[in-house]
Scaffold this active site. Structure first.
Site, PDB file in Angstrom:
ATOM      1  CG  HIS A  29      -6.837   7.651  -4.499  1.00 22.59           C
ATOM      2  ND1 HIS A  29      -7.519   6.635  -3.889  1.00 22.59           N
ATOM      3  CD2 HIS A  29      -7.706   8.192  -5.392  1.00 22.59           C
ATOM      4  CE1 HIS A  29      -8.742   6.561  -4.359  1.00 22.59           C
ATOM      5  NE2 HIS A  29      -8.888   7.481  -5.286  1.00 22.59           N
ATOM      6  CG  HIS A  32      -7.009   3.700  -7.187  1.00 20.36           C
ATOM      7  ND1 HIS A  32      -6.624   5.025  -7.187  1.00 20.36           N
ATOM      8  CD2 HIS A  32      -8.177   3.650  -7.870  1.00 20.36           C
ATOM      9  CE1 HIS A  32      -7.518   5.735  -7.853  1.00 20.36           C
ATOM     10  NE2 HIS A  32      -8.476   4.925  -8.274  1.00 20.36           N
ATOM     11  CB  CYS A 138     -22.209  10.283 -13.393  1.00 19.53           C
ATOM     12  SG  CYS A 138     -20.707  10.660 -12.433  1.00 19.53           S
ATOM     13  CB  CYS A 163     -22.909  11.665  -9.582  1.00 12.28           C
ATOM     14  SG  CYS A 163     -22.247  10.042  -9.111  1.00 12.28           S
ATOM     15  CE  LYS A 314     -15.459   6.245  -3.608  1.00 14.32           C
ATOM     16  NZ  LYS A 314     -14.556   6.870  -4.544  1.00 14.32           N
ATOM     17  CE  LYS A 317      -4.914  11.610  -6.903  1.00 13.12           C
ATOM     18  NZ  LYS A 317      -3.774  12.163  -6.166  1.00 13.12           N
TER      19      LYS A 317
END
Length: 540
Positions: A29, A32, A138, A163, A314, A317
């Protein structure tokens, strides 16, 4: 794919820049692509400085999250990784013109064999021991969490611990694992941070890491024994190496660690690791401690970029804010995409993305300021001089101001981008010069000067248009690392390649050398560098 040979040994060390290797549980996305674009621009910039450069990116393909994702899709982990790499990750980097020198996958033998050797050396040196461990884990981070960092769940997660990054429930794991003696390294790490204040950037990230290490470090679990998708521990194949230890070592294995000594000596360590701030501790604490333990040099800088935010969240996905880069490039174009995120967001800080902001900046800076300048100058050379760049015999104070502005711009852009990774500031400096040239044309009014057919009038018109063309030549060089395709089109339009050579060979430091376009150069008005968005939509 066979790995490239890499830099030759001897001479200067390559400028070695890396991205994180990305987890392939899903398609890439904007987040990245943001880090990768920054690394690409940095690598291209240093290449145009005339330096040897080695730019590495790749994919992280082991671990529990990959295993679960592949199982959910009914394929093996290797099949899942192959599919994502070949159909999503590598095609996107080609689409965005990412000019990496190597793409490493952690399932390649050139990596896995070297990882086992590195960990075996740690074990032989007494840096690794076996013990039982129980703690919150996590899967999304692939990390055991410190209980104090966890959030209290609400709603559907009420009563569970979450998390703090992914806001998903952690799992309580109890395993017999092998541990790296990370607790032995706080003093050495803090001493390195103090001796090398540039090691972690930005300063806010450095402060976070220093405070974390000052509290003391726990030994690091470096193996997992409840699943088998990973690199086997060489002395105990009931365990696989912890995915982060596996992943971090890509920076050494891709550079030829234990395989190609000449390449390793000419490349390692990295000059710059670019990472997301959520994985900073792995790179700024665990990675240097591992290198210290095996007697290897530490990287020059670890630079953490902020998060891209959509609606205050943030981009990821799991938060349902993931946006495909192709959604934007299909509308704005690849070069505008490359430009926007580095221009609009200060690297190292969080930044909000919006379609409206992208559209406004595209129209104002790309279409109106830059694109219109290129269109006007090339069109006037065609109209008034039949497309042949004239000599410039009548320069004065106005032209000297442009020369001075360009010299200042080259130095500032090189310092900001090449040295400080201030992409926003460097690009802003270049576009400040573009606005200066636009102001010069507005003041000099070449369209009015063209009405004077006297020798003095023709000489003045020639000087104005030569000054503008020389300015565009320099801008094409400076913006080539950011917008390669558009810059190549402008370079062609200015007729620069036959006399000056390919644009990629032009040196940043020499961009301000005045008078490089010779009289007689054929200048052609090409298609608009940045079409108006409404025109692009009608043509789609």
């Amino acid at each position: 794919m066979e790995p490239p040979e890499g830099p030759e040994s001897g001479g200067e060390k390559a400028y070695y820049v890396t991205t994180p290797i990305y987890y392939v549980n899903d398609a890439p996305h904007l987040g990245h692509a943001y880090t990768t674009l920054a690394a690409d621009v940095l690598a291209r910039w240093h290449r145009q400085r005339g330096e040897k450069v080695w730019f590495l990116t790749g994919t992280d393909e082991h671990g529990q999250k990959i295993l679960r994702t592949a199982t959910a899709h009914g394929v093996s982990p290797q099949e899942w990784c192959d599919r994502l790499v070949e159909e999503a990750w590598q095609p996107l980097w080609r689409h965005l013109e990412i000019a990496h020198d190597d793409f490493i996958r952690t399932t390649q033998r050139r990596h896995t064999d070297r990882v086992q050797e590195f960990v075996q050396d740690l074990y032989d040196n007494g840096e690794i021991y076996k013990a039982d461990y129980e703690g919150p884990y996590c899967v999304h981070c692939e990390e055991f969490k410190i209980p104090a960092e966890l959030l209290d769940g609400e709603g559907e997660y009420a009563g569970q611990k979450l998390c703090p990054i992914h806001r998903k429930p952690v799992e309580l794991l109890q395993e017999e694992n092998y541990f790296f003696r990370l607790s032995d390294y706080p003093e050495r790490l803090l001493a390195h941070y103090e001796a090398h204040p540039e090691f972690i950037q930005p300063e806010s990230a450095r402060n976070e890491v220093v405070n974390f290490v000052r509290q003391g470090l726990q030994d690091l679990s470096i193996s997992r024994s409840t699943f088998s998708w990973g690199v086997p521990v060489p002395w105990d194949d009931r365990h696989v190496i912890y995915v982060w230890v596996d992943a971090l070592l890509n920076y050494a294995t891709a550079a030829g660690y234990n395989e190609n000594p000449a390449k390793f000596a000419a490349t390692f360590p990295a000059d710059v690791h670019l990472v997301g701030k959520d994985i900073l501790r792995f790179h700024a604490v665990i990675w240097p401690a591992m290198l210290m333990a095996n007697g290897l040099p530490l990287p020059g800088r670890i630079v953490a970029n902020g998060w891209l935010l959509v609606g205050g969240e943030k981009m990821s996905k799991s938060n349902l804010t993931g946006i495909r880069p192709q959604d934007l490039t299909s509308h704005f174009g690849v070069d505008a995409y490359r430009w926007y995120f580095l221009r609009a967001i200060a690297f190292g800080q969080d930044g909000a993305f919006s379609w409206e902001d992208f559209s406004a900046r595209y129209t104002s800076e790309l279409a109106n300021d830059y694109g219109n300048l290129a269109s006007r100058v090339t069109a006037m050379i065609g109209r008034y001089f039949d497309g042949e760049l004239p000599a410039s015999p009548a320069e004065g104070d106005a032209e000297q101001a442009i020369r001075t502005g360009l010299t200042r711009t080259v130095a500032e852009a090189d310092r900001r981008i090449g040295e400080h990774l201030d992409f926003q500031g460097g690009i802003a400096a270049i576009f400040g010069f573009v606005r200066q040239v636009n102001g010069y044309l507005t003041e000099q009014e070449p369209w009015k000067v063209a009405k004077d057919d006297s020798p003095a009038g023709r000489a003045r018109l020639a000087t104005i248009l030569c000054t503008a063309a020389e300015s565009l030549r320099a801008v094409a060089v400076l913006l080539h690392p950011v917008m390669p395709e558009t810059s190549r089109r402008l370079w062609t339009s200015l007729g620069a390649e036959p006399t000056l050579g390919p644009l990629a060979d032009q040196r940043i430091q020499a961009a301000g050398d005045w008078g490089r376009l010779p009289a007689g150069t054929r200048v052609v008005k090409g298609t608009a560098l940045f079409p108006r968005l409404e025109e692009a939509e009608r043509g789609a």
